[in-house]
Design a protein around this motif. Structure first.
Motif, PDB file in Angstrom:
ATOM      1  N   ALA A  46       5.362  -4.660 -16.429  1.00  0.00           N
ATOM      2  CA  ALA A  46       4.086  -3.004 -15.845  1.00  0.00           C
ATOM      3  C   ALA A  46       3.262  -3.812 -14.763  1.00  0.00           C
ATOM      4  N   PRO A  47       2.783  -2.653 -14.327  1.00  0.00           N
ATOM      5  CA  PRO A  47       1.352  -3.241 -13.009  1.00  0.00           C
ATOM      6  C   PRO A  47       0.568  -4.031 -13.286  1.00  0.00           C
ATOM      7  N   LYS A  48       0.234  -4.766 -12.605  1.00  0.00           N
ATOM      8  CA  LYS A  48      -0.824  -5.672 -12.749  1.00  0.00           C
ATOM      9  C   LYS A  48      -2.094  -5.621 -11.751  1.00  0.00           C
ATOM     10  N   VAL A  49      -1.876  -4.080 -11.137  1.00  0.00           N
ATOM     11  CA  VAL A  49      -2.991  -2.791 -10.398  1.00  0.00           C
ATOM     12  C   VAL A  49      -3.849  -2.200 -11.742  1.00  0.00           C
ATOM     13  N   THR A  50      -4.546  -2.583 -12.480  1.00  0.00           N
ATOM     14  CA  THR A  50      -5.609  -1.460 -13.380  1.00  0.00           C
ATOM     15  C   THR A  50      -6.076  -0.520 -12.760  1.00  0.00           C
ATOM     16  N   ASP A  51      -6.532  -0.598 -11.821  1.00  0.00           N
ATOM     17  CA  ASP A  51      -7.439   0.852 -11.088  1.00  0.00           C
ATOM     18  C   ASP A  51      -6.471   1.124  -9.973  1.00  0.00           C
ATOM     19  N   THR A  52      -6.417   2.071  -9.764  1.00  0.00           N
ATOM     20  CA  THR A  52      -3.985   2.185  -7.794  1.00  0.00           C
ATOM     21  C   THR A  52      -5.821   3.028  -7.605  1.00  0.00           C
ATOM     22  N   SER A  53      -6.582   4.208  -8.337  1.00  0.00           N
ATOM     23  CA  SER A  53      -7.145   5.129  -7.057  1.00  0.00           C
ATOM     24  C   SER A  53      -7.289   5.182  -5.962  1.00  0.00           C
ATOM     25  N   TRP A  54      -7.279   3.714  -5.502  1.00  0.00           N
ATOM     26  CA  TRP A  54      -7.688   3.433  -4.143  1.00  0.00           C
ATOM     27  C   TRP A  54      -6.282   3.459  -3.040  1.00  0.00           C
ATOM     28  N   ILE A  55      -5.273   2.959  -4.070  1.00  0.00           N
ATOM     29  CA  ILE A  55      -4.098   3.461  -3.223  1.00  0.00           C
ATOM     30  C   ILE A  55      -3.192   4.985  -2.894  1.00  0.00           C
ATOM     31  N   LYS A  56      -2.752   4.573  -1.272  1.00  0.00           N
ATOM     32  CA  LYS A  56      -2.799   6.082  -1.118  1.00  0.00           C
ATOM     33  C   LYS A  56      -1.649   6.129   0.088  1.00  0.00           C
ATOM     34  N   PRO A  57       0.018   6.387  -0.408  1.00  0.00           N
ATOM     35  CA  PRO A  57       0.849   6.208   1.010  1.00  0.00           C
ATOM     36  C   PRO A  57       0.299   7.514   1.585  1.00  0.00           C
ATOM     37  N   GLY A  58       1.171   7.567   2.778  1.00  0.00           N
ATOM     38  CA  GLY A  58       0.714   8.573   3.464  1.00  0.00           C
ATOM     39  C   GLY A  58       1.871   8.189   5.292  1.00  0.00           C
ATOM     40  N   THR A  59       1.553   9.150   5.901  1.00  0.00           N
ATOM     41  CA  THR A  59       2.429   8.982   7.333  1.00  0.00           C
ATOM     42  C   THR A  59       1.218   8.047   7.842  1.00  0.00           C
ATOM     43  N   VAL A  60       2.206   7.132   8.712  1.00  0.00           N
ATOM     44  CA  VAL A  60       1.055   6.698  10.149  1.00  0.00           C
ATOM     45  C   VAL A  60       1.328   6.288  11.846  1.00  0.00           C
ATOM     46  N   LEU A  61       0.449   6.185  12.226  1.00  0.00           N
ATOM     47  CA  LEU A  61       1.326   6.754  13.266  1.00  0.00           C
ATOM     48  C   LEU A  61       1.006   5.115  13.736  1.00  0.00           C
ATOM     49  N   TRP A  62       2.820   4.310  14.360  1.00  0.00           N
ATOM     50  CA  TRP A  62       2.670   3.034  14.622  1.00  0.00           C
ATOM     51  C   TRP A  62       2.872   2.840  16.069  1.00  0.00           C
ATOM     52  N   THR A  63       2.117   2.357  16.685  1.00  0.00           N
ATOM     53  CA  THR A  63       1.360   2.002  17.835  1.00  0.00           C
ATOM     54  C   THR A  63       2.821   0.577  19.132  1.00  0.00           C
ATOM     55  N   TRP A  64       3.046  -0.310  18.134  1.00  0.00           N
ATOM     56  CA  TRP A  64       3.982  -1.041  18.500  1.00  0.00           C
ATOM     57  C   TRP A  64       5.071  -0.701  19.416  1.00  0.00           C
ATOM     58  N   LEU A  65       6.216  -0.106  18.961  1.00  0.00           N
ATOM     59  CA  LEU A  65       6.972   0.502  20.279  1.00  0.00           C
ATOM     60  C   LEU A  65       6.119   1.630  20.541  1.00  0.00           C
ATOM     61  N   ALA A  66       5.194   2.395  20.611  1.00  0.00           N
ATOM     62  CA  ALA A  66       4.329   2.750  21.955  1.00  0.00           C
ATOM     63  C   ALA A  66       3.667   2.505  22.281  1.00  0.00           C
ATOM     64  N   GLY A  67       3.045   1.671  21.908  1.00  0.00           N
ATOM     65  CA  GLY A  67       2.796   1.197  23.313  1.00  0.00           C
ATOM     66  C   GLY A  67       2.557  -0.536  23.760  1.00  0.00           C
ATOM     67  N   GLY A  68       3.617  -1.214  22.838  1.00  0.00           N
ATOM     68  CA  GLY A  68       3.571  -3.004  22.373  1.00  0.00           C
ATOM     69  C   GLY A  68       1.891  -3.297  23.083  1.00  0.00           C
ATOM     70  N   LYS A  69       2.644  -4.410  23.751  1.00  0.00           N
ATOM     71  CA  LYS A  69       1.013  -6.231  23.573  1.00  0.00           C
ATOM     72  C   LYS A  69      -0.075  -5.662  24.019  1.00  0.00           C
ATOM     73  N   GLU A  70       0.123  -4.558  24.974  1.00  0.00           N
ATOM     74  CA  GLU A  70      -0.670  -4.449  25.737  1.00  0.00           C
ATOM     75  C   GLU A  70      -1.926  -3.373  24.386  1.00  0.00           C
ATOM     76  N   ALA A  71      -1.248  -2.849  24.367  1.00  0.00           N
ATOM     77  CA  ALA A  71      -1.816  -1.423  23.410  1.00  0.00           C
ATOM     78  C   ALA A  71      -2.773  -2.512  22.426  1.00  0.00           C
TER      79      ALA A  71
END
Length: 628
Positions: A273-298
């Motif tokens: 069973a979960p070991k985190v009792t308060d999960t109100s702060w846990i929010k899934p979502g979509t993400v703009l990921w910048t590694w393949l988009a911008g690489g090291k410079e970004a």
């Protein structure tokens, strides 16, 4: 001389009693050597046998073979618990649970399992309990050593498959990024494979897996010798340290037809069973990921990261991920700035993003979190800045010391309210039930790879993604020539592959050049109420439907030649407006159809192609499933 009838009857009764007294113990002893477990007529059935002191386990379904009798046992430095066992007693119970997750194939879960605990002992008195569970979609077993028998030296556990069983196997790597290839159980080359292996037998499909893996034990892989159908459990450690009673991880077999295996949550259901009792702060979502988009410079540019935040905010994407480089010395690569806490521009970026409704996820190397002192420096600082999550990379091990590190970092990131994305990592193995702030894990040959095949992409929904969220990072439209699929298939991956943080890997320019893909990404959720397989065959096609509220999102990926794909719209009765994003002659196109539940959805698919779609309840006046 005639014998009185009363004498004859008495003699017969005495003989019958003698026979019963003679044969009853023998029958009882025989019955005690074979045990069966199942939850119903069409559910998988486990059969455990003790023969000449050696245990084996077989699985069948509807009377047909799933797993042939396979060895069961464990060896410690003080006791060989794989042979010379005698049965002590049996204890049965039913496991009925309900729980809710923050991510995965469906948020509300119901568990119903039968469990039997069989206790054995060696002649020297060493104890072994074999705990077996069976549900409608799987069979699992684990070892419990009630006493201290020293360090574990290995298991004799193995899975015997029919030699001609179809097999989809990924070559084992420490980062779990092997590609899945089809063989038969016997013809697969000699070597080591990921323990998430899929087989098709006369009893249906079975995915081998593991659950409840912690630092008390060691990660498993499958060792195979070509020419046999046997896959042995090989542990990452030659010796597993233990100083008392031990409970091992579950050896799981997710079993059923392909639709049942695909939507199964069996490995989560087995986990604690979960070991985190308060999960109100846990929010899934979509993400703009910048590694393949911008690489090291970004990664080393505040200005670039602010521009990505602006784009995520415009699209109402809830997160932006800053990858490697942000805490390195300016202009240098992989050299940590010793004054990163005071020199970093990250607090400014977090404040900027927060004002626009965007949360920041940051990449960090595992070596920066390796010791208590390092974790005490990094984690509270990230929490104080307002960072929402961490993408931790390069564990590259399932040995016991690294698993103990996982145990520690899971508890500490939860305490600091940091979402987690593991890369270069283990695979889920029930971790997302016990630690719901783990949004996703890599453990897959994902979008960064340049050698993926369309067949591999169509196998992942039936193998790696069955057991938990998978950070494949779809959406890299700009990597033309480096990926084996079409643009429409790339859109479809955002639904075909489930991930609590669904990282979009493309560039803003590539999205703007494909407004239909961009609009679809605006709609796609990262948490689902239900999941169904509409059509599929590993290595050939995979079409999944995932529901959020009253809308079903569709994702289809295909290998091979162009075709007219025919997909049963098995999403419920009534009339549905179905909007699809498909490959056209000059780019992506949108098609709209009104169909009834159960009708066939026909989609034109290019070679190595696919599609994405949304289905919503139709009524007069409804012209689109997209919502603002």
């Amino acid at each position: 001389m005639a014998v009185p009838i009363r004498t004859v009857v008495a003699g017969l009764c005495a003989g019958l009693v003698a026979a019963l007294l003679t044969t009853a113990p023998a029958r009882a002893e025989q019955d005690d050597q074979v045990w069966a477990l199942s939850t119903g007529t069409h559910a998988p059935r486990a059969r455990i046998t003790l023969d000449s002191g050696t245990l084996s386990l077989a699985v069948s379904r509807d009377g047909r073979t799933v797993i042939e009798p396979s060895p069961v046992g464990i060896v410690t430095e003080q006791a060989d618990l794989s042979k010379d066992l005698r049965f002590l007693h049996r204890k049965d119970r039913t496991v009925d649970e309900r729980y809710r997750t923050k991510s995965g194939k469906r948020l509300d879960r119901r568990v119903h399992m039968k469990e039997t605990r069989l206790s054995f002992a060696t002649a020297a008195g060493a104890r072994l309990d074999l705990v077996v569970r069976a549900s409608a979609d799987g069979v699992a077993y684990r070892y419990v050593l009630p006493g201290a028998h020293g360090d574990v030296l290995g298991e004799t556990s193995a899975f015997n498959l029919p030699a001609d069983a179809a097999a989809w196997l990924g070559t084992y790597r420490v980062d779990n990024e092997g590609q899945f290839v089809q063989y038969t159980a016997a013809t697969a080359p000699t070597g080591e494979y990921s323990d998430q292996a899929l087989f098709e037998t006369s009893g249906g499909y079975t995915l081998l897996a593991e659950s409840d893996l912690t630092g008390a034990y060691s990660g498993a892989r499958l060792a195979h010798t070509q020419g046999t159908g046997t896959y042995r459990i090989k542990l990452a450690d030659d010796r597993i340290r233990t100083d008392g009673p031990l409970t091992t991880p579950w050896r799981a077999m997710v079993t059923g037809d392909l639709a049942t295996v695909t939507r199964s949550t069996f490995t989560d259901d087995l986990a604690p069973a979960p070991k985190v009792t308060d999960t109100s702060w846990i929010k899934p979502g979509t993400v703009l990921w910048t590694w393949l988009a911008g690489g090291k410079e970004a990664g080393q540019s505040l200005a670039a990261q602010k521009a990505y935040v602006d784009y995520a905010a415009e699209r109402d994407w809830p997160y932006e991920a800053v990858d490697a480089g942000w805490y390195y010395k300016p202009g240098e690569w992989e050299t940590v700035d010793p004054d990163w806490q005071t020199n970093s521009w990250m607090p400014e970026l977090v404040r900027y993003a927060r004002a626009k409704g965007v949360g920041i996820v940051v990449w960090i190397h595992q070596r920066e979190l390796d010791t208590p002192e390092e974790r005490a420096q990094w984690l509270p600082t990230l929490e104080r800045w307002g960072v929402k999550g961490v993408k931790i990379d390069f564990m590259n091990s399932e040995a016991q010391p690294m698993l103990q590190w996982y145990d520690t970092i899971l508890a500490e990131t939860a305490a600091h309210h940091l979402l987690v994305d593991f890369h270069g990592s283990t695979i889920p193995k029930g971790i997302q039930r016990t630690w719901p702030h783990v949004m996703t894990l890599e453990g897959v040959a994902g979008e960064e790879k340049r050698t993926n095949t369309a067949a591999h992409l169509t196998t992942l929904p039936f193998t790696r993604n069955v057991i938990g969220s998978m950070d494949f990072t779809p959406g890299a439209f700009h990597r033309v020539g480096l990926r084996p699929n079409s643009d429409a298939a790339e859109v479809g991956l955002t639904v075909a592959y489930e991930s609590g943080l669904q990282m979009f890997a493309g560039t803003p320019e590539s999205y703007d050049q494909r407004p239909l893909a961009r609009a679809y990404f605006d709609q796609v959720p990262a948490a689902w109420d239900d999941t169904r397989l509409l059509a599929g065959r590993p290595g050939q096609e995979a079409v999944l439907a995932r529901r959020a509220g009253d809308r079903w999102f569709l994702g289809g990926v295909y290998a091979g030649a162009a075709r007219t794909a025919e997909v049963p719209l098995s999403i419920g009765p009534g009339r549905w407006l179905v909007e699809t994003v498909e490959d056209g002659a000059d780019g992506l196109v949108r098609e709209r159809k009104v169909l009834r539940g159960g009708d066939t959805l026909r989609v034109e698919v290019v070679a190595g192609g696919g599609f994405a779609g949304i289905a919503c309840p139709w009524r007069p006046g409804i012209t689109t499933c997209h919502r603002s």
